[in-house]
Design a protein around this motif. Sequence first.
Motif, mmCIF file in Angstrom:
data_model
loop_
_atom_site.group_PDB
_atom_site.id
_atom_site.type_symbol
_atom_site.label_atom_id
_atom_site.label_comp_id
_atom_site.label_asym_id
_atom_site.label_seq_id
_atom_site.Cartn_x
_atom_site.Cartn_y
_atom_site.Cartn_z
ATOM 1 N N SER B 12 0.828 -1.203 0.000
ATOM 2 C CA SER B 12 0.000 0.000 0.000
ATOM 3 C C SER B 12 0.859 1.248 0.000
ATOM 4 C CB SER B 12 -0.912 0.028 1.222
ATOM 5 O OG SER B 12 -1.643 -1.151 1.278
ATOM 6 N N ILE B 13 1.917 1.204 0.822
ATOM 7 C CA ILE B 13 2.819 2.362 0.862
ATOM 8 C C ILE B 13 3.426 2.588 -0.510
ATOM 9 C CG2 ILE B 13 5.042 3.165 1.724
ATOM 10 C CD1 ILE B 13 4.290 1.716 4.369
ATOM 11 N N LEU B 14 3.891 1.492 -1.109
ATOM 12 C CA LEU B 14 4.487 1.618 -2.436
ATOM 13 C C LEU B 14 3.475 2.211 -3.413
ATOM 14 C CD1 LEU B 14 6.695 -1.505 -3.198
ATOM 15 C CD2 LEU B 14 7.367 0.840 -2.625
ATOM 16 N N ALA B 15 2.241 1.714 -3.369
ATOM 17 C CA ALA B 15 1.224 2.199 -4.301
ATOM 18 C C ALA B 15 0.957 3.683 -4.086
ATOM 19 C CB ALA B 15 -0.063 1.402 -4.132
ATOM 20 N N ALA B 20 1.799 9.425 -5.531
ATOM 21 C CA ALA B 20 2.305 10.773 -5.264
ATOM 22 C C ALA B 20 3.399 11.089 -6.271
ATOM 23 C CB ALA B 20 2.841 10.855 -3.839
ATOM 24 N N GLY B 21 4.202 10.062 -6.570
ATOM 25 C CA GLY B 21 5.257 10.225 -7.574
ATOM 26 C C GLY B 21 4.687 10.574 -8.932
ATOM 27 N N ILE B 153 -6.489 1.123 2.895
ATOM 28 C CA ILE B 153 -5.304 1.944 3.135
ATOM 29 C C ILE B 153 -4.979 2.835 1.943
ATOM 30 C CG2 ILE B 153 -3.011 1.887 4.175
ATOM 31 C CD1 ILE B 153 -3.392 -1.047 4.674
ATOM 32 N N ILE B 154 -5.225 2.350 0.721
ATOM 33 C CA ILE B 154 -4.794 3.096 -0.456
ATOM 34 C C ILE B 154 -5.811 4.173 -0.820
ATOM 35 C CG2 ILE B 154 -4.128 2.932 -2.873
ATOM 36 C CD1 ILE B 154 -3.388 0.069 -2.413
ATOM 37 N N GLU B 155 -5.352 5.406 -0.799
ATOM 38 C CA GLU B 155 -6.210 6.530 -1.188
ATOM 39 C C GLU B 155 -5.581 7.247 -2.364
ATOM 40 O OE1 GLU B 155 -6.678 9.190 2.013
ATOM 41 O OE2 GLU B 155 -8.514 8.240 2.734
ATOM 42 N N ILE B 156 -6.381 7.586 -3.333
ATOM 43 C CA ILE B 156 -5.834 8.295 -4.487
ATOM 44 C C ILE B 156 -6.523 9.647 -4.631
ATOM 45 C CG2 ILE B 156 -5.690 8.266 -6.997
ATOM 46 C CD1 ILE B 156 -5.266 5.297 -6.834
ATOM 47 N N PRO B 157 -5.783 10.738 -4.504
ATOM 48 C CA PRO B 157 -6.405 12.066 -4.563
ATOM 49 C C PRO B 157 -6.940 12.362 -5.964
ATOM 50 C CG PRO B 157 -4.022 12.256 -4.437
ATOM 51 C CD PRO B 157 -4.343 10.814 -4.246
ATOM 52 N N ILE B 158 -8.111 13.013 -6.010
ATOM 53 C CA ILE B 158 -8.749 13.290 -7.299
ATOM 54 C C ILE B 158 -7.963 14.325 -8.108
ATOM 55 C CG2 ILE B 158 -10.813 14.290 -8.357
ATOM 56 C CD1 ILE B 158 -12.431 12.933 -6.203
ATOM 57 N N ALA B 269 11.492 7.182 -8.400
ATOM 58 C CA ALA B 269 12.586 6.854 -7.503
ATOM 59 C C ALA B 269 12.584 7.820 -6.319
ATOM 60 C CB ALA B 269 13.915 6.928 -8.250
ATOM 61 N N GLN B 270 12.483 9.107 -6.677
ATOM 62 C CA GLN B 270 12.471 10.166 -5.690
ATOM 63 C C GLN B 270 11.357 9.954 -4.664
ATOM 64 O OE1 GLN B 270 14.615 12.635 -5.993
ATOM 65 N NE2 GLN B 270 13.874 13.917 -4.329
ATOM 66 N N SER B 271 10.152 9.778 -5.189
ATOM 67 C CA SER B 271 8.992 9.738 -4.322
ATOM 68 C C SER B 271 8.962 8.483 -3.456
ATOM 69 C CB SER B 271 7.736 9.845 -5.188
ATOM 70 O OG SER B 271 6.646 9.355 -4.503
ATOM 71 N N THR B 272 9.337 7.341 -4.016
ATOM 72 C CA THR B 272 9.302 6.115 -3.239
ATOM 73 C C THR B 272 10.357 6.134 -2.140
ATOM 74 O OG1 THR B 272 8.759 5.056 -5.319
ATOM 75 C CG2 THR B 272 9.173 3.616 -3.459
ATOM 76 N N MET B 273 11.548 6.617 -2.494
ATOM 77 C CA MET B 273 12.616 6.611 -1.492
ATOM 78 C C MET B 273 12.368 7.623 -0.392
ATOM 79 S SD MET B 273 16.142 5.825 -3.452
ATOM 80 C CE MET B 273 16.015 7.059 -4.686
#
Lengths: 229, 308
Positions: B12-15, B20-21, B153-158, B269-273
């Motif tokens: 979920s965090i990765l997703a 966000a990435g 857990i997974i939320e996707i902003p509109i 890469a940026q966003s996940t790390m």
Amino acid sequence: MLAVDNLTVAYGESEVIHNLSFEVKPNEIVAIMGRNGMGKTTLMKSLMGIVPTREGHVQVGEASIDGMESYQRVSNGLAYVPQGRMIFPSMTVKENIETGLTSTGDKTVPGDIYELFPVLLEMKDRRGGNLSGGQQQQLAIARALATKPKVLLLDEPTEGIQPSIIKEMARTLCRIRDEKGLSIVVSEQVLSFALDMADRVLVIEKGSFVHESPREGIDEKKVAGFLSV
Amino acid sequence: MIGDYTIGEFTSILAMQGFAGLILFSVFVLMALGLAIIFGQMGVINMAHGEFMILGAYVTYFCSQFFSAYLPGLFSIYFFIAMALAFCASFGLGILVEWGMIRFLYKRPLDTLLATWGLSLILQQFYRSVFGAREVGVTLPEWMLGAVNLTDIIEIPINGLFVMGLTIIITVAVYLIMFRSGWGKQVRAVMQNRVMAGAVGINTKMVDRITFGLGCGIAGIAGSAFTMIGSTGPTAGQLYIVDTFLVVVFGGAASLLGTIASAFTISQAQSTMEFFMSGSMAKVLTLLTVVGILMLRPQGLFTLNIRR
């Protein structure tokens, strides 16, 4: 069709073309011969507005093109096939020819261009940079013809092309002249090619014409003497 | 179990970080498209690109203010009008800058670096004097707020989805303009051989001016999108210019596809790390990777295979 009067061209302080004057009649093919560094390419470039002209006047038909930008000269009827062909390498063959349509406003390539150069129709979706030298030369001529010129300028079209194709190119250029009724100015070092197609030969040396002769009764030895190093 | 997280939480965090990435990716792509067009065609390194973006962001901000004050009925669609205006403002300023400054510097590419850097300082101070030094944020219309819940857990902003849709449309539009239109053909011809393009009848100066304007205009739209992920201030654009250059160089300056692929890689890469370590460490790792790859492939990720 093309009238050049007292043309002087210089790079900075060094004058390369000195008071050149010549005329090209409609339907005439004129060859400008000379060794390397005598001013052939500079002359062509200044006619196209790529190198600025210091003095003199140039007319295409009735229109004076003094001080114009390259693209304005093209819409006034000049077309240019540069030394080294200078096609757009990462564009397709078709797109390369279509760039020549900008000044005419046409949307499609006129069919007679492909008739002259059938190999270009076969390869129309290949990238220009992947063609052989001879094919690129044909492409550069096709691109120039797409602008519907009155005067076609060719700068050393035989450079880097195999002899059998040079013969064929002379025939094609004569055919273009006959079918389209345009004037052609070609700068050359290869005498046989010039004699195959030109109606008149001018010899340039150090930026001035030193010899002029129609093809009939040309003194080949004398012209060859000017060209030998 | 991975660290303190269960497998489920971890995916979920990765997703979510991945998503966000994707918003960051959208801004990168929009910024880099403009920059790649300008750099690719004219060899002009436009250090003021971020300021063109911020101009778009300010236009969006003032639009939102204007609509909420005078036309509240139309507030729900103001964002589309704001984007169009942002494009026009940046396009207009771009044309003006090309005419007033850039066109004198085509023969001196390194000087454009200095000149546009100076321009970026001037623009920053201009924004500061006129709009104030305080950072501003836009009010989004109701329908853009909130999120889609995919799982617990997974939320996707509109608004993220919206920005991505927008990016796709603009990228496709840029592709069509560059590779399918007559005008794009002229641009590519000028890009490959300016002198020869003139000698086949193309008005190269006009093409240059409009291309520069177009690149800046797309940056303006990027600014519109940017208002959703950051607050707009006079110097906010500067933070993005380095990343954007990185994207352009990493992708290979002449390739649209390369630009998109490298924007995707870098932003993901940026966003996940960033979730697992501090922001600066994430940046360091990203930069190191990019530098490493560029040492092996100096021409960038994507190149054309042709004879030169």
